[in-house]
Scaffold this motif. Structure first.
Motif, mmCIF file in Angstrom:
data_model
loop_
_atom_site.group_PDB
_atom_site.id
_atom_site.type_symbol
_atom_site.label_atom_id
_atom_site.label_comp_id
_atom_site.label_asym_id
_atom_site.label_seq_id
_atom_site.Cartn_x
_atom_site.Cartn_y
_atom_site.Cartn_z
ATOM 1 N N CYS A 167 2.796 -14.354 6.345
ATOM 2 C CA CYS A 167 3.567 -15.126 5.359
ATOM 3 C C CYS A 167 4.067 -14.233 4.243
ATOM 4 C CB CYS A 167 2.689 -16.233 4.784
ATOM 5 S SG CYS A 167 1.458 -15.601 3.622
ATOM 6 N N GLY A 214 2.105 -12.730 2.164
ATOM 7 C CA GLY A 214 1.089 -12.694 1.109
ATOM 8 C C GLY A 214 0.294 -11.405 1.153
ATOM 9 N N PHE A 258 -1.657 -20.230 10.682
ATOM 10 C CA PHE A 258 -0.622 -20.279 11.724
ATOM 11 C C PHE A 258 -1.190 -20.646 13.093
ATOM 12 C CE2 PHE A 258 0.867 -17.132 8.599
ATOM 13 C CZ PHE A 258 1.997 -17.809 8.162
ATOM 14 N N GLY A 293 -9.767 -12.300 4.057
ATOM 15 C CA GLY A 293 -9.208 -12.835 2.816
ATOM 16 C C GLY A 293 -7.828 -13.379 3.072
ATOM 17 N N CYS A 294 -7.394 -14.271 2.215
ATOM 18 C CA CYS A 294 -6.066 -14.884 2.377
ATOM 19 C C CYS A 294 -5.388 -14.979 1.022
ATOM 20 C CB CYS A 294 -6.220 -16.276 3.014
ATOM 21 S SG CYS A 294 -4.661 -17.109 3.362
HETATM 22 S S1 SF4 Z 1 -4.062 -14.028 5.657
HETATM 23 FE FE1 SF4 Z 1 -3.162 -15.564 4.275
HETATM 24 S S2 SF4 Z 1 -1.897 -14.368 2.838
HETATM 25 FE FE2 SF4 Z 1 -2.357 -13.029 4.598
HETATM 26 S S3 SF4 Z 1 -0.564 -13.302 5.947
HETATM 27 FE FE3 SF4 Z 1 -2.170 -14.760 6.606
HETATM 28 S S4 SF4 Z 1 -1.672 -16.686 5.551
HETATM 29 FE FE4 SF4 Z 1 -0.557 -15.031 4.510
#
Ligand code: SF4
Length: 152
Positions: free
Chosen positions: A26, A28, A100, A123-124
């Protein structure tokens, strides 16, 4: 081993060259990698240099949940990186697919199914400090191989 190759190995064994690829994120996690380059974290103070040429890389950073368009491409890219090399995945996506990975989606995690992965940063997204410390933690794997190559 040629003189040029010897020189190159000496220089590279004192610094870490990193390339990164997004196989369906995404953005991020990609933004956190970019933050590592900014003055606040200044990744170069640790001898870590980021550029786009996989042929000069020691470490491949990977973000994303692995969409099907990368089925053959990631392995091709990995094969272009000279030994010694390591792959590090950034975030939850390369491990589980994160948000996803739903019914009907076209993602195929984990990335470790497609190429060998030395370390995963959960982590996100993960923090820049976690990304930098993980790159430094895998450095001995590269340097050990350099030392072994030097002995040959
Ligand atoms: S881990 Fe979270 S921030 Fe990283 S690409 Fe995946 S959805 Fe996006």
């Amino acid at each position: 081993m040629s003189i040029i190759q010897n020189l190159k190995n000496n220089v590279r064994s004192r610094s870490i060259h990193v390339s990164f690829v997004n196989v369906g994120s995404c953005n991020g996690c990609d933004i956190e990698i970019l933050a590592c380059l900014a003055p606040r974290y200044d990744i170069e103070q640790y001898g870590i240099y980021v550029h786009n040429n996989p042929r000069e890389a020691d470490v491949l950073l990977i973000t994303g949940a692995f969409v099907e368009q990368w089925d053959d491409k990631l392995l091709n890219l990995w094969n272009k990186i000279p030994d010694p090399k390591v792959a590090v995945t950034i975030g939850n996506c390369p491990v589980s697919g994160c948000v996803f990975n739903r019914r009907g989606s076209y993602v195929n995690p984990p990335v470790s199914k497609h190429i060998p992965v030395a370390a995963e940063i959960p982590g996100c997204p993960p923090r820049p400090t976690e990304i930098i410390s993980t790159i430094l933690s895998v450095a001995p794997l590269i340097f050990k191989d350099y030392e072994e190559m030097d002995k040959k």
